[in-house]
Design an enzyme around this catalytic site. Structure first.
Site, PDB file in Angstrom:
ATOM      1  N   GLU A 257      -3.596  -9.412   2.849  1.00 48.56           N
ATOM      2  CA  GLU A 257      -3.402  -9.914   4.220  1.00 48.56           C
ATOM      3  C   GLU A 257      -4.588  -9.615   5.133  1.00 48.56           C
ATOM      4  O   GLU A 257      -4.697 -10.191   6.231  1.00 48.56           O
ATOM      5  CB  GLU A 257      -2.122  -9.303   4.830  1.00 48.56           C
ATOM      6  CG  GLU A 257      -2.253  -7.891   5.375  1.00 48.56           C
ATOM      7  CD  GLU A 257      -2.206  -6.806   4.301  1.00 48.56           C
ATOM      8  OE1 GLU A 257      -2.320  -5.620   4.655  1.00 48.56           O
ATOM      9  OE2 GLU A 257      -2.064  -7.155   3.101  1.00 48.56           O
TER      10      GLU A 257
ATOM     11  N   CYS B 104       0.817  -1.204   0.000  1.00 47.13           N
ATOM     12  CA  CYS B 104       0.000   0.000   0.000  1.00 47.13           C
ATOM     13  C   CYS B 104       0.863   1.272   0.000  1.00 47.13           C
ATOM     14  O   CYS B 104       1.579   1.535  -0.956  1.00 47.13           O
ATOM     15  CB  CYS B 104      -0.986  -0.026   1.160  1.00 47.13           C
ATOM     16  SG  CYS B 104      -2.395   1.096   0.895  1.00 47.13           S
TER      17      CYS B 104
ATOM     18  N   HIS C 297      -4.695  -5.126  -0.161  1.00 49.38           N
ATOM     19  CA  HIS C 297      -4.358  -5.706   1.135  1.00 49.38           C
ATOM     20  C   HIS C 297      -4.810  -7.164   1.209  1.00 49.38           C
ATOM     21  O   HIS C 297      -5.762  -7.496   1.931  1.00 49.38           O
ATOM     22  CB  HIS C 297      -5.023  -4.918   2.267  1.00 49.38           C
ATOM     23  CG  HIS C 297      -4.426  -3.573   2.498  1.00 49.38           C
ATOM     24  ND1 HIS C 297      -3.279  -3.387   3.233  1.00 49.38           N
ATOM     25  CD2 HIS C 297      -4.825  -2.348   2.075  1.00 49.38           C
ATOM     26  CE1 HIS C 297      -2.988  -2.092   3.272  1.00 49.38           C
ATOM     27  NE2 HIS C 297      -3.906  -1.440   2.574  1.00 49.38           N
TER      28      HIS C 297
END
Length: 341
Positions: free
Chosen positions: A235, A137, A233
């Site tokens: 994760e 990011c 993202h």
């Protein structure tokens, strides 16, 4: 120095890269620059994802670090002191692979951030001393800006939600993935895809709604590290966007920002979305922090987690890449043809 073991009893991921002679040991460093309130959650998310991705092939040890110049409150400083290794140890001990998170921006120009000097030093070190580094990011935006002077572009409003992404090139990092998958995105800026391609970055996945998703760049002029950039993202856990949305609503109700946040796209079911739309209407008519009590308590009960399998696949492939590079370095060292890093 002891390595923090990844959680035991991992979810098995078929990496298609079996390690001969047992599980391959890999040391992974995570530079966690997230704001204080997200430190623990971010570390849990990466630990759980790497656990699932390690499968039966890899024995992953994690060490957490953070850049010393990232502004922190007392709670954040305590967490870093008690749970992170001093980043000076990274320069001495090294890791096989590195993951660098972003943080909330404070300046319009990334070069004006208080941690900029430390961050650029990390980029230089990673080129020479890792087989591969993942930039997540804002860290991806900052690394690209430093390496090639590409400026991020502000969006009209925050991009938040679950977005369909299409694989646009073949690479070991995306081996075994389906042609399309979904990824959470949560950001106020974007990197122009055309500028990235013109500068030599290779796009691996793209979203019609979110733009560049996953892209890479080899750094052959230095140590040969593979830099992996993620604007999304993968994760994130299933409730991450919900928590961010609630936080952003709270900031609006407290008068800390002028614009009511856009609802995450493709995330809530119709029933929850209707309640949240009513909350927005009430907030626009009578702003007050007490309205946050009307946020539906059971909103997370209907949330799906469709990006988990592709995220595990991509990170399993990344671990396999690290293992292959580690094996290659060992062979070169045994024959006296060791690389410089």
């Amino acid at each position: 120095m002891t390595l923090m073991p990844v959680l035991s009893r991992p979810v098995v991921a078929d990496t298609s890269h079996p390690a001969s002679g047992g599980r391959t040991k890999l040391a992974i460093g995570v530079i966690n620059n997230m704001p204080d309130a997200a430190l623990r959650t971010t570390e849990r998310q990466f630990r759980e994802l790497l656990t699932a991705a390690s499968g039966e092939a890899f024995d992953v040890g994690l060490r957490f670090f953070s850049l010393p110049d990232v502004p922190r409150g007392e709670a954040g400083r305590v967490h870093v002191r008690e749970h992170h290794t001093d980043i000076a140890a990274l320069w001495d001990d090294g890791v096989d692979g590195l993951i660098v998170t972003g943080t909330e921006p404070r300046a319009l120009d990334l070069a004006d951030e208080p941690y900029w000097r430390s961050f650029t030093g990390l980029v230089e070190w990673a080129q020479d001393n890792t087989a591969s580094t993942i930039w997540s990011c804002l860290a991806a935006h900052a690394a690209v800006h430093y390496l090639d002077g590409i400026d991020r572009r502000p969006l009209g409003e925050k991009l938040s939600g679950i977005f369909a992404c299409t694989r646009v090139a073949d690479h070991p990092i995306t081996a075994g993935t389906t042609p399309r998958w979904q990824v959470p995105h949560s950001r106020h800026n974007e990197l122009p895809e055309v500028a990235l391609i013109e500068a030599g970055y290779r796009m691996l996945s793209h979203s019609d709604d979110a733009g560049a998703d996953l892209f890479i760049r080899d750094m052959p002029s230095r140590g040969g590290s593979l830099f992996v950039f993620l604007q999304g993202h993968p994760e994130y856990d299933g409730g991450a966007l919900l928590r961010e949305y609630r936080r952003d609503i709270g900031r609006f109700l407290a008068g800390e920002c002028e614009r009511y946040p856009a609802m995450p796209r493709n995330y809530f079911d119709d029933e929850v979305a209707a309640v949240l739309s009513e909350l927005r209407q009430n907030a626009m008519e009578q702003q007050g922090i007490d309205l946050i009590a009307n946020f539906p308590a059971a909103a997370d009960k209907s949330l799906d987690f469709p990006w988990r399998a592709p995220a595990i696949r991509i990170y399993a492939n990344w671990l396999a890449w690290l293992a292959t590079q580690k094996s290659t370095r060992r062979r070169r060292s045994a024959t006296g043809d060791a690389p410089t890093r």
